[in-house]
Design an enzyme around this catalytic site. Structure first.
Site, PDB file in Angstrom:
ATOM      1  N   LYS A  55      60.195  35.289  39.872  1.00 50.41           N
ATOM      2  CA  LYS A  55      60.769  34.331  38.925  1.00 50.41           C
ATOM      3  C   LYS A  55      61.330  33.105  39.626  1.00 50.41           C
ATOM      4  O   LYS A  55      61.681  33.126  40.803  1.00 50.41           O
ATOM      5  CB  LYS A  55      61.780  35.032  38.023  1.00 50.41           C
ATOM      6  CG  LYS A  55      61.020  35.882  36.987  1.00 50.41           C
ATOM      7  CD  LYS A  55      61.747  36.195  35.753  1.00 50.41           C
ATOM      8  CE  LYS A  55      60.759  36.904  34.793  1.00 50.41           C
ATOM      9  NZ  LYS A  55      61.407  37.811  33.895  1.00 50.41           N
TER      10      LYS A  55
ATOM     11  N   ARG B 227      60.325  45.765  36.856  1.00 47.20           N
ATOM     12  CA  ARG B 227      59.045  45.231  36.380  1.00 47.20           C
ATOM     13  C   ARG B 227      58.560  44.222  37.421  1.00 47.20           C
ATOM     14  O   ARG B 227      59.156  43.167  37.600  1.00 47.20           O
ATOM     15  CB  ARG B 227      59.264  44.566  35.016  1.00 47.20           C
ATOM     16  CG  ARG B 227      58.008  44.066  34.343  1.00 47.20           C
ATOM     17  CD  ARG B 227      58.340  43.451  32.988  1.00 47.20           C
ATOM     18  NE  ARG B 227      57.137  42.983  32.314  1.00 47.20           N
ATOM     19  CZ  ARG B 227      56.567  41.801  32.548  1.00 47.20           C
ATOM     20  NH1 ARG B 227      57.094  40.970  33.425  1.00 47.20           N
ATOM     21  NH2 ARG B 227      55.476  41.455  31.900  1.00 47.20           N
TER      22      ARG B 227
END
Ligand code: HH2
Length: 277
Positions: A217, A253
């Site tokens: 991210k 995840r």
């Protein structure tokens, strides 16, 4: 290095491999040429130690446009058919998509809208006895990064998740099947995301396992490379995952499964103080 599928009691740490069958996902969009290509990657993730794979046909990256339900089904169904018998989560906020995926053997629904887009998704999950991930998001993907604002990000995210947990329970989803996710990057600045990792114990204290999606991210790229960088590296992702594990996270995840499985195995051994699991 095969690990067991996600256990009934959410034994931590467990890794969820990301399989985005979308043309526009932020880190791996358009990666698979065919359903069999995507399914082969998912199987490799399970071989590498993922406890489950998360198959998604609609991108939630900032600015992403909605896709129709038909298009979402067209993308995911052939992949799910090829993954029969594998532990699969479906990344969707649509009841109709979840119903088809659960009928094809998926055992978990990962809803980034926490039952707000289609509240009837709760009944679909309850009827199937599936697991459910409820994630926090401020705003909606199209606009969520325009001006995220919080008084106290950790307590606001925690209150939201408590409220959505109550909604899921009221709709008949079994409590032991639910996990919670603070939703890194979903209507949050880089500092909000870091504060949320630092304060993760407050989310863990709600009493349900916590899933974290930090892999690649943008916040990680900001820390390592500066304001222009868009995509976090796998090494940065592993560092963030271990920091989250140390604060109680259960499920991770991730894109690069093997590096996370190995790093988290060591972090867990340190927490136990022994090699023996
Ligand atoms: N992040 C993304 C998608 N789904 N689900 C949960 N529970 N938590 C997350 O943090 C999360 C998620 C976005 O990442 P990615 O799948 O890599 O990209 P895209 O949404 O563009 O497919």
């Amino acid at each position: 290095m095969r690990r067991e599928p996600l256990s009934d009691d959410w034994l931590r740490p467990a890794v969820m491999g990301i399989v985005n069958v979308t043309p526009d996902s932020f880190s791996d969009g358009g990666r698979y040429a065919s359903a069999s290509d995507a399914a082969a990657t998912a199987r490799r993730m399970l071989e590498d130690g993922a406890a489950i794979v998360d198959v998604g046909g609609e991108s939630t990256r900032p600015g992403a446009a909605d896709v129709s339900q038909d298009e979402e089904l067209r993308r995911i169904l052939p992949v799910l058919e090829l993954l029969e018998g594998c532990p699969v989560s479906i990344d969707t906020s649509r009841a109709g998509v979840a119903r088809r995926a659960l009928a094809l053997g998926a055992t978990m629904v990962n809803d980034v809208t926490a039952l707000r887009r289609e509240p009837e998704l709760a009944e679909v999950v309850a009827e199937a006895g599936a697991r459910l991930c409820l994630m926090h998001m401020q705003g909606e993907p199209r606009t969520m990064q325009e001006a995220p604002h919080y008084g106290d990000v950790v307590s606001e995210v925690a209150s939201f998740l408590e409220e959505r947990l109550a909604v899921a329970l009221a709709a008949g989803v079994a409590e032991e099947r639910i996990c919670l996710d603070p939703g890194f990057g979903f209507g949050k600045t880089a500092d909000h995301n870091l504060e949320l990792v630092r304060g993760l114990d407050r989310i863990v204290a709600i009493g349900r396992p916590v899933l974290v999606g930090l892999s690649r991210k943008w916040t990680l790229a900001r820390v390592v490379e500066g304001p222009e960088a868009r995509l976090g590296t796998d090494a940065a992702s592993v560092g963030a995952a271990v920091a989250a594990f140390d604060r109680g996270a259960s499920l991770f995840r991730v894109h690069d499964v093997r590096s996370h499985v190995e790093a988290l195995a060591v972090a867990a051994a340190v927490e136990r103080g022994t090699v023996t699991p």
